[in-house]
Design a protein around this motif. Sequence first.
Motif, PDB file in Angstrom:
ATOM      1  N   MET A  76      11.044  25.785  -4.960  1.00  0.00           N
ATOM      2  CA  MET A  76      11.359  24.356  -4.944  1.00  0.00           C
ATOM      3  C   MET A  76      10.083  23.518  -5.123  1.00  0.00           C
ATOM      4  N   LEU A  77       8.993  23.934  -4.489  1.00  0.00           N
ATOM      5  CA  LEU A  77       7.728  23.230  -4.611  1.00  0.00           C
ATOM      6  C   LEU A  77       7.221  23.276  -6.058  1.00  0.00           C
ATOM      7  N   VAL A  78       7.278  24.451  -6.671  1.00  0.00           N
ATOM      8  CA  VAL A  78       6.848  24.601  -8.067  1.00  0.00           C
ATOM      9  C   VAL A  78       7.731  23.758  -8.976  1.00  0.00           C
ATOM     10  N   LEU A  79       9.023  23.764  -8.737  1.00  0.00           N
ATOM     11  CA  LEU A  79       9.953  22.981  -9.535  1.00  0.00           C
ATOM     12  C   LEU A  79       9.673  21.487  -9.381  1.00  0.00           C
ATOM     13  N   ALA A  80       9.384  21.031  -8.181  1.00  0.00           N
ATOM     14  CA  ALA A  80       9.095  19.622  -7.937  1.00  0.00           C
ATOM     15  C   ALA A  80       7.794  19.204  -8.644  1.00  0.00           C
ATOM     16  N   VAL A  81       6.768  20.049  -8.579  1.00  0.00           N
ATOM     17  CA  VAL A  81       5.496  19.733  -9.233  1.00  0.00           C
ATOM     18  C   VAL A  81       5.684  19.713 -10.743  1.00  0.00           C
ATOM     19  N   HIS A  82       6.416  20.684 -11.265  1.00  0.00           N
ATOM     20  CA  HIS A  82       6.657  20.750 -12.710  1.00  0.00           C
ATOM     21  C   HIS A  82       7.465  19.535 -13.192  1.00  0.00           C
ATOM     22  N   THR A  83       8.432  19.107 -12.425  1.00  0.00           N
ATOM     23  CA  THR A  83       9.238  17.944 -12.778  1.00  0.00           C
ATOM     24  C   THR A  83       8.384  16.684 -12.766  1.00  0.00           C
ATOM     25  N   ALA A  84       7.510  16.547 -11.794  1.00  0.00           N
ATOM     26  CA  ALA A  84       6.626  15.386 -11.718  1.00  0.00           C
ATOM     27  C   ALA A  84       5.683  15.353 -12.917  1.00  0.00           C
ATOM     28  N   GLU A  85       5.162  16.500 -13.337  1.00  0.00           N
ATOM     29  CA  GLU A  85       4.286  16.568 -14.504  1.00  0.00           C
ATOM     30  C   GLU A  85       5.056  16.249 -15.778  1.00  0.00           C
ATOM     31  N   ALA A  86       6.292  16.712 -15.838  1.00  0.00           N
ATOM     32  CA  ALA A  86       7.098  16.473 -17.035  1.00  0.00           C
ATOM     33  C   ALA A  86       7.420  14.990 -17.191  1.00  0.00           C
ATOM     34  N   GLN A  87       7.575  14.285 -16.077  1.00  0.00           N
ATOM     35  CA  GLN A  87       7.877  12.862 -16.153  1.00  0.00           C
ATOM     36  C   GLN A  87       6.669  12.065 -16.617  1.00  0.00           C
ATOM     37  N   GLU A  88       5.477  12.551 -16.402  1.00  0.00           N
ATOM     38  CA  GLU A  88       4.277  11.847 -16.814  1.00  0.00           C
ATOM     39  C   GLU A  88       4.064  11.943 -18.321  1.00  0.00           C
ATOM     40  N   GLU A  89       4.525  13.018 -18.947  1.00  0.00           N
ATOM     41  CA  GLU A  89       4.381  13.175 -20.385  1.00  0.00           C
ATOM     42  C   GLU A  89       5.431  12.328 -21.090  1.00  0.00           C
ATOM     43  N   PRO A  90       5.013  11.543 -22.074  1.00  0.00           N
ATOM     44  CA  PRO A  90       5.999  10.721 -22.782  1.00  0.00           C
ATOM     45  C   PRO A  90       6.923  11.580 -23.647  1.00  0.00           C
ATOM     46  N   THR A  91       8.151  11.157 -23.718  1.00  0.00           N
ATOM     47  CA  THR A  91       9.130  11.876 -24.532  1.00  0.00           C
ATOM     48  C   THR A  91       8.985  11.467 -25.987  1.00  0.00           C
ATOM     49  N   LEU A  92       9.691  12.149 -26.859  1.00  0.00           N
ATOM     50  CA  LEU A  92       9.660  11.835 -28.281  1.00  0.00           C
ATOM     51  C   LEU A  92      10.176  10.411 -28.515  1.00  0.00           C
ATOM     52  N   GLU A  93      11.203  10.040 -27.782  1.00  0.00           N
ATOM     53  CA  GLU A  93      11.750   8.678 -27.905  1.00  0.00           C
ATOM     54  C   GLU A  93      10.700   7.639 -27.511  1.00  0.00           C
ATOM     55  N   GLN A  94       9.949   7.921 -26.449  1.00  0.00           N
ATOM     56  CA  GLN A  94       8.907   6.994 -26.015  1.00  0.00           C
ATOM     57  C   GLN A  94       7.786   6.902 -27.045  1.00  0.00           C
ATOM     58  N   HIS A  95       7.458   8.040 -27.678  1.00  0.00           N
ATOM     59  CA  HIS A  95       6.442   8.020 -28.736  1.00  0.00           C
ATOM     60  C   HIS A  95       6.892   7.131 -29.893  1.00  0.00           C
ATOM     61  N   PHE A  96       8.159   7.275 -30.322  1.00  0.00           N
ATOM     62  CA  PHE A  96       8.668   6.467 -31.423  1.00  0.00           C
ATOM     63  C   PHE A  96       8.749   4.993 -31.046  1.00  0.00           C
TER      64      PHE A  96
END
Length: 85
Positions: free
Chosen positions: A11-31
């Motif tokens: 759960m801790l690894v999943l929470a950290v990974h989710t937090a990191e994923a939210q910081e990276e902009p998505t393709l939609e945000q790039h466009f």
Amino acid sequence: MKLYLAAAVLMLVLAVHTAEAQEEPTLEQHFTKFGTQMKEIAEDLADKTKTAFQNIEQSELGTKTRNWFNDQYEKLKQKMTETFN
């Protein structure tokens, strides 16, 4: 006990990974960002072009050129009127 510990670590690894994923902009945000940048560049270019044309129009060279073209047009118009009447 090991199962609880493994679940907690997972759960801790999943929470950290989710937090990191939210910081990276998505393709939609790039466009979206790219579209915004292109809009700003186009507006800036339009403003600079408008200013340049206004400066040319108000300059002495622009005024003399415009007057010369008007004189030539009037001469041509007068000549055409004399020729075809």
